[in-house]
Design an enzyme around this catalytic site. Structure first.
Site, mmCIF file in Angstrom:
data_model
loop_
_atom_site.group_PDB
_atom_site.id
_atom_site.type_symbol
_atom_site.label_atom_id
_atom_site.label_comp_id
_atom_site.label_asym_id
_atom_site.label_seq_id
_atom_site.Cartn_x
_atom_site.Cartn_y
_atom_site.Cartn_z
ATOM 1 N N ARG A 28 0.824 -1.219 0.000
ATOM 2 C CA ARG A 28 0.000 0.000 0.000
ATOM 3 C C ARG A 28 0.857 1.268 0.000
ATOM 4 N NH1 ARG A 28 -5.448 -0.296 1.672
ATOM 5 N NH2 ARG A 28 -6.292 -2.270 0.957
ATOM 6 N N ARG A 32 -3.034 7.014 0.996
ATOM 7 C CA ARG A 32 -3.497 8.241 1.659
ATOM 8 C C ARG A 32 -2.508 8.899 2.605
ATOM 9 N NH1 ARG A 32 -8.784 5.155 3.329
ATOM 10 N NH2 ARG A 32 -7.144 3.578 3.267
ATOM 11 N N ARG A 41 -6.146 11.739 -5.919
ATOM 12 C CA ARG A 41 -7.362 11.015 -5.542
ATOM 13 C C ARG A 41 -8.577 11.948 -5.552
ATOM 14 N NH1 ARG A 41 -11.208 8.921 -5.034
ATOM 15 N NH2 ARG A 41 -12.087 7.417 -3.586
ATOM 16 N N ASP A 78 -6.654 -2.589 -7.501
ATOM 17 C CA ASP A 78 -7.236 -3.208 -6.311
ATOM 18 C C ASP A 78 -7.557 -4.664 -6.628
ATOM 19 O OD1 ASP A 78 -8.309 -2.201 -3.514
ATOM 20 O OD2 ASP A 78 -9.655 -3.758 -4.231
ATOM 21 N N TYR A 154 -15.045 -11.060 0.050
ATOM 22 C CA TYR A 154 -15.705 -9.768 -0.227
ATOM 23 C C TYR A 154 -16.918 -9.949 -1.143
ATOM 24 C CZ TYR A 154 -11.764 -7.375 1.958
ATOM 25 O OH TYR A 154 -10.831 -6.936 2.857
HETATM 26 O O1 CP3 Z 1 0.030 -1.589 -2.543
HETATM 27 C C1 CP3 Z 1 -0.251 -0.643 -3.295
HETATM 28 O O2 CP3 Z 1 0.146 0.534 -3.103
HETATM 29 C C2 CP3 Z 1 -1.048 -0.925 -4.566
HETATM 30 C C3 CP3 Z 1 -2.436 -0.670 -4.474
HETATM 31 C C4 CP3 Z 1 -3.378 -1.585 -3.683
HETATM 32 C C5 CP3 Z 1 -4.629 -1.116 -3.221
HETATM 33 N N1 CP3 Z 1 -5.311 -2.189 -2.711
HETATM 34 C C6 CP3 Z 1 -5.095 0.277 -3.306
HETATM 35 C C7 CP3 Z 1 -6.180 0.741 -2.408
HETATM 36 C C8 CP3 Z 1 -3.297 -2.945 -3.373
HETATM 37 C C9 CP3 Z 1 -2.157 -3.925 -3.594
HETATM 38 C C10 CP3 Z 1 -4.533 -3.315 -2.761
HETATM 39 C C11 CP3 Z 1 -4.852 -4.689 -2.348
HETATM 40 C C12 CP3 Z 1 -6.071 -4.940 -1.577
HETATM 41 N N2 CP3 Z 1 -7.291 -4.352 -1.720
HETATM 42 C C13 CP3 Z 1 -6.197 -5.948 -0.599
HETATM 43 C C14 CP3 Z 1 -5.112 -6.927 -0.186
HETATM 44 C C15 CP3 Z 1 -4.061 -6.312 0.663
HETATM 45 C C16 CP3 Z 1 -4.531 -5.781 1.980
HETATM 46 O O3 CP3 Z 1 -4.287 -4.587 2.216
HETATM 47 O O4 CP3 Z 1 -5.116 -6.532 2.754
HETATM 48 C C17 CP3 Z 1 -7.510 -5.904 -0.103
HETATM 49 C C18 CP3 Z 1 -8.096 -6.775 0.973
HETATM 50 C C19 CP3 Z 1 -8.204 -4.895 -0.844
HETATM 51 C C20 CP3 Z 1 -9.640 -4.497 -0.746
HETATM 52 C C21 CP3 Z 1 -9.776 -3.097 -0.282
HETATM 53 N N3 CP3 Z 1 -9.502 -1.992 -1.055
HETATM 54 C C22 CP3 Z 1 -10.207 -2.662 0.979
HETATM 55 C C23 CP3 Z 1 -10.601 -3.555 2.134
HETATM 56 C C24 CP3 Z 1 -10.196 -1.254 0.950
HETATM 57 C C25 CP3 Z 1 -10.682 -0.327 2.038
HETATM 58 C C26 CP3 Z 1 -9.710 -0.206 3.153
HETATM 59 C C27 CP3 Z 1 -8.826 0.974 2.925
HETATM 60 O O5 CP3 Z 1 -7.598 0.833 3.106
HETATM 61 O O6 CP3 Z 1 -9.363 2.026 2.539
HETATM 62 C C28 CP3 Z 1 -9.704 -0.850 -0.322
HETATM 63 C C29 CP3 Z 1 -9.495 0.525 -0.815
HETATM 64 C C30 CP3 Z 1 -8.134 0.872 -1.309
HETATM 65 N N4 CP3 Z 1 -7.360 0.089 -2.109
HETATM 66 C C31 CP3 Z 1 -7.458 2.104 -1.063
HETATM 67 C C32 CP3 Z 1 -6.235 2.026 -1.751
HETATM 68 C C33 CP3 Z 1 -5.172 3.083 -1.849
HETATM 69 C C34 CP3 Z 1 -8.009 3.280 -0.270
HETATM 70 C C35 CP3 Z 1 -9.116 3.974 -0.992
HETATM 71 C C36 CP3 Z 1 -8.826 5.399 -1.392
HETATM 72 O O7 CP3 Z 1 -7.688 5.846 -1.473
HETATM 73 O O8 CP3 Z 1 -9.822 6.097 -1.673
#
Ligand code: CP3
Length: 348
Positions: A28, A32, A41, A78, A154
């Protein structure tokens, strides 16, 4: 024409060659906690719009590389783009997380796949091509997908829950229907990962964030076995593909995970027991991890200690320095600098 071969320290570790200074990146890492991410964003529209606009996705992928010179970039996307391509409704509630139309009956499971449209994922491939063009050849580019189990949790619940019980209940109650969901996800993940390799990814990571909620028998069936099939399916077409698995919370089942799936490296969370990892995991594959993301929020002497512990525990073997899970939005940027400085000063 002579071909200049540039070695990537990250790929060296995955290929069996320990590096004196471990390569480093953060799960990640585009996100943010970075003001430049928040700026893009804010003007991108929805989260999926950001994922599917190649110039913006490429830009936020490169932001943490410019700021910190990590050894790897991970494409900004994602794990839930696969359900989206399968025709499930997916959106992200700001400040909350993903929302999908729940899929919790055998009938719905049987119908899955009929509406798949993988053309929807082309913008991700285009973003990978753009990043590869701009990226220093010494830096590895990581493509990824969610493991079928985690993506299914999910899809079934329609959102994240504390223990992903809805998917566990469906797997116990309707194993055949649940198998159908997993099978569709295995096949689509293989295609998606091959597409990412084709577009310039050097490495693939399979995120199984919810592996740790499964008892051993279920873990074998729903986490290890589908991941093994994905690794096999990808290698059938791309025999040299480098693959990292992240079965978060797998604990004592990690040795079995690496033996059975055939991954090149395993990403471990901060609770992993060091001697088990050294003796039965790092002997076979490279290890990625495992700084507690909360120590990175805390900073100070506690952060230095936590970094030194990771290096002392795993630095003698093949290590990719990373966090045990994603970086949290409230993490101070100065603490990331502190971490990089300390890891790069390591004399292993
Ligand atoms: O690692 C990176 O920088 C690459 C981008 C990346 C995102 N999601 C961007 C994201 C990666 C590799 C993921 C994987 C992901 N997504 C996983 C597996 C890894 C982990 O963290 O457990 C999972 C379970 C998801 C599903 C997901 N996406 C959730 C549960 C959420 C909400 C929680 C949160 O952190 O907000 C997201 C949203 C998400 N995916 C964001 C980002 C940057 C935040 C949303 C935003 O910026 O508006």
């Amino acid at each position: 024409m002579t071909q200049v071969r540039t070695t990537k320290p990250f790929i060296e570790v995955l290929s069996g060659r320990r590096q004196p200074v471990p390569p480093i990146w953060m799960m990640r890492q585009a996100g943010r906690y970075l003001p430049e991410y928040r700026e893009v964003r804010a003007k991108a529209g929805s989260f999926l719009d950001l994922c599917f606009t190649p110039e913006l996705a490429a830009e936020v992928t490169l932001q943490p590389i410019r700021r910190f010179s990590f050894d790897a970039a991970i494409i900004f996307s994602d794990i839930l783009v696969i359900p989206h391509a399968l025709g499930r409704e997916v959106h992200f509630e700001v400040g909350e997380g993903p929302r999908l139309r729940p899929l919790d009956t055998p009938d719905q499971a049987e119908a899955l796949g009929a509406r798949a449209d993988f053309g929807k994922l082309k913008p991700v491939y285009e973003a990978l091509r753009r990043v590869r063009r701009e990226l220093d050849p010494k830096i590895a580019l990581i493509g990824f997908c969610g493991a079928p189990w985690t993506v299914a949790t999910y899809m079934v619940a329609g959102q994240g829950t504390p223990d992903q019980a809805p998917a566990r209940i469906m797997a116990y109650r309707y194993p055949q229907a649940f198998t159908k969901i997993i099978d569709v996800l295995v096949e689509s993940s293989i295609q998606y990962l091959l597409g990412q390799l084709d577009a310039g990814a050097d490495v693939l990571q399979i995120f199984d964030t919810w592996a740790g909620v499964l008892p051993p028998r279920e873990f074998m069936r729903w986490s290890i076995e589908p991941t093994r099939r994905i690794v096999e399916g990808v290698r059938k077409k791309a025999p040299d593909a480098k693959i990292i698995g992240f079965p978060r919370g797998a604990g004592a089942l990690l040795p079995q995970y690496v033996e059975t799936t055939g991954v090149d490296a395993v990403s471990i969370d901060w609770a992993a027991e060091p001697s088990l990892i050294r003796d039965r995991v790092q002997t076979r594959v490279a290890v990625q991890g495992n700084l507690d993301p909360v120590a990175l929020i805390a900073g100070g002497a506690a952060l230095d200690q936590a970094i030194d512990d990771v290096l002392a525990n795993f630095g003698n073997g093949r290590l990719i320095f990373n966090l045990g899970h994603g970086i949290q939005p409230e993490t101070p940027i100065a603490h990331v600098d502190q971490m990089l400085k300390r890891v790069r000063a390591y004399q292993g």
